[in-house]
Structure formats: structure tokens, C-alpha cells
Write an enzyme that holds these catalytic residues in place. Sequence first.
Site, mmCIF file in Angstrom:
data_model
loop_
_atom_site.group_PDB
_atom_site.id
_atom_site.type_symbol
_atom_site.label_atom_id
_atom_site.label_comp_id
_atom_site.label_asym_id
_atom_site.label_seq_id
_atom_site.Cartn_x
_atom_site.Cartn_y
_atom_site.Cartn_z
ATOM 1 N N ASP A 171 29.642 25.907 18.703
ATOM 2 C CA ASP A 171 28.402 26.065 19.471
ATOM 3 C C ASP A 171 28.588 27.171 20.521
ATOM 4 O O ASP A 171 27.706 28.001 20.733
ATOM 5 C CB ASP A 171 28.070 24.725 20.156
ATOM 6 C CG ASP A 171 26.586 24.564 20.460
ATOM 7 O OD1 ASP A 171 25.761 25.297 19.866
ATOM 8 O OD2 ASP A 171 26.251 23.683 21.275
ATOM 9 N N HIS A 254 21.320 29.944 16.045
ATOM 10 C CA HIS A 254 20.720 28.613 16.161
ATOM 11 C C HIS A 254 19.545 28.424 15.196
ATOM 12 O O HIS A 254 19.302 27.306 14.740
ATOM 13 C CB HIS A 254 20.334 28.304 17.610
ATOM 14 C CG HIS A 254 21.457 27.665 18.375
ATOM 15 N ND1 HIS A 254 22.486 28.397 18.919
ATOM 16 C CD2 HIS A 254 21.739 26.354 18.616
ATOM 17 C CE1 HIS A 254 23.344 27.555 19.485
ATOM 18 N NE2 HIS A 254 22.922 26.320 19.321
ATOM 19 N N HIS A 257 21.154 27.528 12.011
ATOM 20 C CA HIS A 257 21.526 26.106 12.112
ATOM 21 C C HIS A 257 20.314 25.224 11.821
ATOM 22 O O HIS A 257 20.375 24.291 11.032
ATOM 23 C CB HIS A 257 22.077 25.796 13.509
ATOM 24 C CG HIS A 257 22.011 24.329 13.821
ATOM 25 N ND1 HIS A 257 20.873 23.736 14.349
ATOM 26 C CD2 HIS A 257 22.904 23.331 13.637
ATOM 27 C CE1 HIS A 257 21.082 22.438 14.468
ATOM 28 N NE2 HIS A 257 22.305 22.163 14.056
ATOM 29 N N HIS A 271 26.742 19.751 14.679
ATOM 30 C CA HIS A 271 25.884 20.845 15.158
ATOM 31 C C HIS A 271 26.662 22.158 15.262
ATOM 32 O O HIS A 271 26.266 23.177 14.710
ATOM 33 C CB HIS A 271 25.301 20.434 16.520
ATOM 34 C CG HIS A 271 24.588 21.529 17.247
ATOM 35 N ND1 HIS A 271 23.278 21.861 16.979
ATOM 36 C CD2 HIS A 271 24.996 22.372 18.225
ATOM 37 C CE1 HIS A 271 22.916 22.864 17.765
ATOM 38 N NE2 HIS A 271 23.934 23.196 18.538
#
Length: 383
Positions: A171, A254, A257, A271
Amino acid sequence: MIRAAIFPNKYIQGRNAIREIANFIEPIGESAVLLVDRNVRSFIEPAIMDSAQTKGINIQSIEFGGECTWDEVNRIADVARSVDAQMIIGAGGGKTLDTAKAAAIKSDRRMIVLPTTASTDAPTSALSVIYTAQGEFQEYFFLPRNPDVVLVDTQIVANAPARFLSAGMGDALATWFEADTASRAGAKNMAGGFTTSTGLTLARLCFDTLIEYGPSALKAAEQHAITPALERVVEANTLLSGLGFESGGLAAAHSIHNGLTELKQTHDYLHGEKVAFGTLTQLILEDRSQDEIMTVLAFMTAVSLPACFEGIGLKNVSRDDLRRAAEAATAEGETIHNLPFEVSVDDVVDAMIAADSLGRTIPGACGWQEREEELEKEPAPAM
Ligand SMILES: [Zn+2]
């Protein structure tokens, strides 16, 4: 041009920091609601209660229901009102923290956040992700303020499975590349303005910290040992990445993702693991230099982040499935549109295919799964 940055009020980190919690919440009030995850309750609750007792702070403890829904948020907010607590403390994983944060806003209480892993950059942010009771994404709830106190006990983080730290680095890996791209494209950040040099510099420090200390921090975490390198990486994953994404900005990593979560096969992966793959894909989309891409790939391999489809549950994935993910990644409002050029669904599909193919040229680039298989093959150490 208006630039903006936002921050939590206080950040505390260190071994056994939880034992000191009363010192940091005493100025806020004498009554608190503690929302705690079931799996950490047995050791978190007594530690907080013991500390609170030394300052005469009254704590009403509630177990988290398991999903960050509006019903759960309202339940906690109601308890905070009924016991006249001045603050809500959330202790546990991301959903528990998001529920505590949202409930603190809904009931106009102060907000204390205690993450028990360093697996995402959410704890410091002014954002909660709300789900349906069935666990489907419902909406982002943007909070009018950041947490009052974020407290990270490095002992608790070090005791958690090392894979969480690795995912947190995934992340955090995205932070610099997304902030850099968003700022160069003139996109607004989460604070509602353009990127400050503070936001950008913190995002860069996040990346530099990971590259320098990430591999040795992971080694320490595997042994549940706390070292200065681990402390630096916990700070990078939690604080630097949190400040960097909110005050820097997001871009393709993101969104990719988010697109990948459309595919059920990826749901067992964390995540940060999917964000890491999204980062590699973003670098390819942006035509970043070979040097930069290889630095990132080497780092990902060293800390067991997945650089191939297999590492995120997508072995033998079809092009149709990849298109479905790419369509979601390029939906209106996604931050992938912060790239300074237009991106099509096919551009994203091809960049993901190229990322996978590049990753597969490097031994050990398929992430945690491969590493666990290797660990299983290793003979047990002689006692
Ligand atoms: Zn993230």
C-alpha cells in the site's frame, strides 16, 4: 492555486505504547467507548483498561460486529451518546477503525485509533469505507476531520503475521508514484486542494524508507522482533503513506486495485498486495524508465509482494476477466484519470499483462504464496 494538506492531531508509535494510552487520552476526557475486534480483545482490552485506571478514565468496551455498515456505525454512536463518552477508541483491523471513526463523527465525539497491524495507510486518514451487511462496498464516507490520536504499539504489530507488514509495504509503495503523478497532472488531493510540497516530500520519504529498510524490517517481523528498521517501516506504512496519499493524491495503482476486486479470485489477497500489483502496472502504463521499474520489481520480490497474476489469485486469468477489472478501474470518478493522458480499458489490460509477464521473469516475484511454499519445503530447524 489553492494547495491543501490534512493531518491527524497526534501520532504515537513504539513498543508497548498501548500501556501509555491514558497519557494521551486524558486531556480529551474521562469517559470512552472502546470498539475492539474479537480476535485481539483478550489482550487489547486489559492493557487499555489498566492504563485508563491509572488516570481514572472510564471505558465502556464493545465488540465489533464484523462489518463497517451504517447500522454498526449508528449502534456505536448510540452507545457513545448513552454513556456520555467524550471519545470513541477503535482497536483492531481496518473495518473496526473505520467504524469507530465514522461513529465518532456521527455522535460528535473525539476519535482515537489503534491499528493492530501495519497493513494499510487508512488509520491516519479522514475517510471510512462503508459496506453493506453482505460485505459489498457501499460508499466512501469522507470525514470532516482526521483522528485525534493514532497510537501504534509496535509490539502488537510485530506479533501479527509478517504478511500484514508486507501488504502494508505494498500500500505504501503506491504512495510516492500516485502522489508524484497526481501532482504533475495538477489533480486535486483528498484535502480538496493541490499537492503541497509537504505532501510530496513525505510521499518520497515513504518510498525511500521502504527501499532502504523494507527487506530487513520484514525479516525482523517474521521473527516477531522489533528493530529500528521495523519501527521505520511501520511508520512509513502507517503515517508517511497515510499523509502522503491524503495530501499527495491517488492515481492508477488504487484504481487498478479497485478493478481487481471485481474478480472474486482476488478476494483472499490483501489490499496492499493488489495495490502493489497496481503500482507495477501504473509504472508500465506511464512508460517509466526501466531503471525505476526494475528498482520497484526488485523491492517487491525482496518483501514478497506479488508481481504476477498468480500472486493475486489470477493464475490462468482470461482476457475477458481482465477487461472486467479494467472497466471498473477506468470507471468515471476513478483516480486513474489523474494520469496526465487518456487511458483506455485496453491500455490497462495490456499493462497488467505486461506487469505479470515482467514479474514472472524474476524468481520469487509471485508474492507470499510462493514464499510460503518455499518455507514449507525448507527443513525444520534443529532444536
Ligand atoms: Zn490503499
